[in-house]
Write a protein that holds these residues in place. Structure first.
Motif, PDB file in Angstrom:
ATOM      1  N   THR A 275     -14.415   1.493  28.412  1.00 35.16           N
ATOM      2  CA  THR A 275     -15.422   2.276  27.702  1.00 35.16           C
ATOM      3  C   THR A 275     -16.373   1.306  27.015  1.00 35.16           C
ATOM      4  OG1 THR A 275     -14.159   2.333  25.644  1.00 35.16           O
ATOM      5  CG2 THR A 275     -13.751   4.127  27.235  1.00 35.16           C
ATOM      6  N   LYS A 276     -17.461   1.819  26.494  1.00 35.28           N
ATOM      7  CA  LYS A 276     -18.393   0.963  25.767  1.00 35.28           C
ATOM      8  C   LYS A 276     -17.715   0.361  24.535  1.00 35.28           C
ATOM      9  CE  LYS A 276     -22.933   0.900  23.533  1.00 35.28           C
ATOM     10  NZ  LYS A 276     -24.152   1.682  23.178  1.00 35.28           N
ATOM     11  N   SER A 277     -16.880   1.151  23.868  1.00 32.14           N
ATOM     12  CA  SER A 277     -16.195   0.654  22.666  1.00 32.14           C
ATOM     13  C   SER A 277     -15.273  -0.513  22.999  1.00 32.14           C
ATOM     14  CB  SER A 277     -15.400   1.781  22.004  1.00 32.14           C
ATOM     15  OG  SER A 277     -16.261   2.754  21.465  1.00 32.14           O
ATOM     16  N   LEU A 278     -14.522  -0.392  24.092  1.00 30.78           N
ATOM     17  CA  LEU A 278     -13.621  -1.476  24.474  1.00 30.78           C
ATOM     18  C   LEU A 278     -14.421  -2.691  24.946  1.00 30.78           C
ATOM     19  CD1 LEU A 278     -10.762  -2.492  24.753  1.00 30.78           C
ATOM     20  CD2 LEU A 278     -10.683  -1.536  27.067  1.00 30.78           C
ATOM     21  N   PHE A 279     -15.517  -2.449  25.631  1.00 33.95           N
ATOM     22  CA  PHE A 279     -16.395  -3.552  26.042  1.00 33.95           C
ATOM     23  C   PHE A 279     -16.850  -4.360  24.828  1.00 33.95           C
ATOM     24  CE2 PHE A 279     -20.926  -4.727  26.036  1.00 33.95           C
ATOM     25  CZ  PHE A 279     -20.882  -5.803  26.906  1.00 33.95           C
TER      26      PHE A 279
ATOM     27  N   LYS B 207     -12.762  12.515  28.278  1.00 31.85           N
ATOM     28  CA  LYS B 207     -13.826  12.323  29.288  1.00 31.85           C
ATOM     29  C   LYS B 207     -14.926  11.367  28.788  1.00 31.85           C
ATOM     30  CE  LYS B 207     -13.012  16.933  31.235  1.00 31.85           C
ATOM     31  NZ  LYS B 207     -11.938  16.385  32.073  1.00 31.85           N
ATOM     32  N   ILE B 208     -14.499  10.230  28.315  1.00 33.99           N
ATOM     33  CA  ILE B 208     -15.423   9.201  27.830  1.00 33.99           C
ATOM     34  C   ILE B 208     -15.779   8.277  28.992  1.00 33.99           C
ATOM     35  CG2 ILE B 208     -15.750   7.329  26.170  1.00 33.99           C
ATOM     36  CD1 ILE B 208     -13.535   8.645  24.473  1.00 33.99           C
ATOM     37  N   LYS B 209     -17.045   7.962  29.114  1.00 33.53           N
ATOM     38  CA  LYS B 209     -17.532   7.143  30.222  1.00 33.53           C
ATOM     39  C   LYS B 209     -16.891   5.754  30.212  1.00 33.53           C
ATOM     40  CE  LYS B 209     -21.734   4.977  32.067  1.00 33.53           C
ATOM     41  NZ  LYS B 209     -23.193   4.781  31.872  1.00 33.53           N
ATOM     42  N   ARG B 210     -16.499   5.316  31.413  1.00 31.24           N
ATOM     43  CA  ARG B 210     -15.989   3.958  31.593  1.00 31.24           C
ATOM     44  C   ARG B 210     -16.742   3.283  32.728  1.00 31.24           C
ATOM     45  NH1 ARG B 210     -10.348   3.572  33.096  1.00 31.24           N
ATOM     46  NH2 ARG B 210     -10.015   1.766  31.764  1.00 31.24           N
ATOM     47  N   SER B 211     -17.004   1.992  32.568  1.00 32.06           N
ATOM     48  CA  SER B 211     -17.679   1.217  33.604  1.00 32.06           C
ATOM     49  C   SER B 211     -17.084  -0.185  33.638  1.00 32.06           C
ATOM     50  CB  SER B 211     -19.191   1.131  33.326  1.00 32.06           C
ATOM     51  OG  SER B 211     -19.800   2.397  33.374  1.00 32.06           O
TER      52      SER B 211
END
Length: 267
Positions: free
Chosen positions: A17-21, A252-256
């Motif tokens: 997720t953006k937070s983990l990134f 359903k949080i976006k992950r990339s």
């Protein structure tokens, strides 16, 4: 996890997720800064050694050669030895920065969940009217409340954080007791660094004496060596990763890919 000789690195293809990134990006910068300091010190010593040997070879006076040889012997590992003198400070900086980034991640990922289901926040704590009136947008209020809650819980230890995540989000932060002990110890060391200059207090000893780490003496400064830092850092990275997978699926949080977020210049 990682072995005891290196800091963990997930790679550019790791899905986050953006937070983990953002947590991992901060973590990598802390580690990179440490190795930059170490390599810089070794390079300085190498330059000194090479240049001094060249001067010795080029000198025609025996007295000059003797003085240069003496300087060479005295200056061996001079920069690296100086860096070692700051070992305790570097250890505390690495500990505080990585744990702070981990706690930020917990706050951020909960905010991501709350933005999709605001009721998980409003149903879990009382809000003063004065606090509500500070904010014009609900998202700002949610961010404030979550951040305030996580920072408050951090000083109560990992059990408080674990219970909050379980009761609020319905997910478990840990599935392994050893991992929990490692994260608990890392947070406790960060807390005494922040509030007691790194010196072991009675509260710290009571909270950590059964976690499987070296027993400290009250009033002595706690020092995490390189192997401990790699082990504990891996524990918070793996814990954040596991939680990231759970919450991204449930909410359903976006992950990339890590590289995708990096290319987008996420902040």
């Amino acid at each position: 996890m990682t072995d005891s000789t290196s800091f963990i690195h997930k790679g550019d293809d790791f899905i986050v997720t953006k937070s983990l990134f953002l947590f991992l990006k901060d973590y990598y910068r802390v580690v990179d800064h440490f190795f930059f300091q170490m390599n810089l010190a070794m390079y300085a010593d190498k330059v000194f050694e090479t240049s001094t040997k060249a001067l010795i070879e080029g000198s025609t006076e025996e007295q000059d050669r003797a003085e240069l040889k003496s300087k060479l012997e005295e200056g061996q590992r001079r920069s690296f030895s100086k860096l070692e003198e700051f070992g305790g400070l570097n250890s505390r900086n690495i500990t505080n920065n990585i744990v702070d980034a981990f706690l930020w991640y917990l706050s951020s990922i909960i905010q991501d969940c709350a933005s999709r289901r605001p009721e998980i926040i409003t149903s879990s704590q009382t809000v003063k009217v004065a606090e509500v009136l500070q904010f014009k947008r609900n998202t700002d209020l949610v961010s404030y409340l979550v951040d305030k809650k996580i920072n408050h819980l951090a000083y109560g230890g990992i059990d408080s954080i674990t219970e909050y995540i379980s009761s609020t989000l319905g997910c478990e932060l840990f599935d392994d007791s050893d991992m929990k002990s490692s994260v608990r110890y890392f947070i406790e060391v960060r807390n005494i660094n922040s509030h007691n200059r790194g010196f072991a207090s009675r509260i710290f000893l009571d909270r950590t004496q059964k976690l499987g780490f070296e027993v400290q003496k009250e009033g002595k400064r706690v020092h995490l060596g390189y192997n401990e830092l790699t082990e504990l850092s891996a524990a918070v990275v793996e814990t954040a990763t596991r939680l990231d997978i759970q919450l991204s699926k449930k909410f359903k949080i976006k992950r990339s890919k890590f590289s995708t977020w990096d290319a987008d210049k996420a902040k």
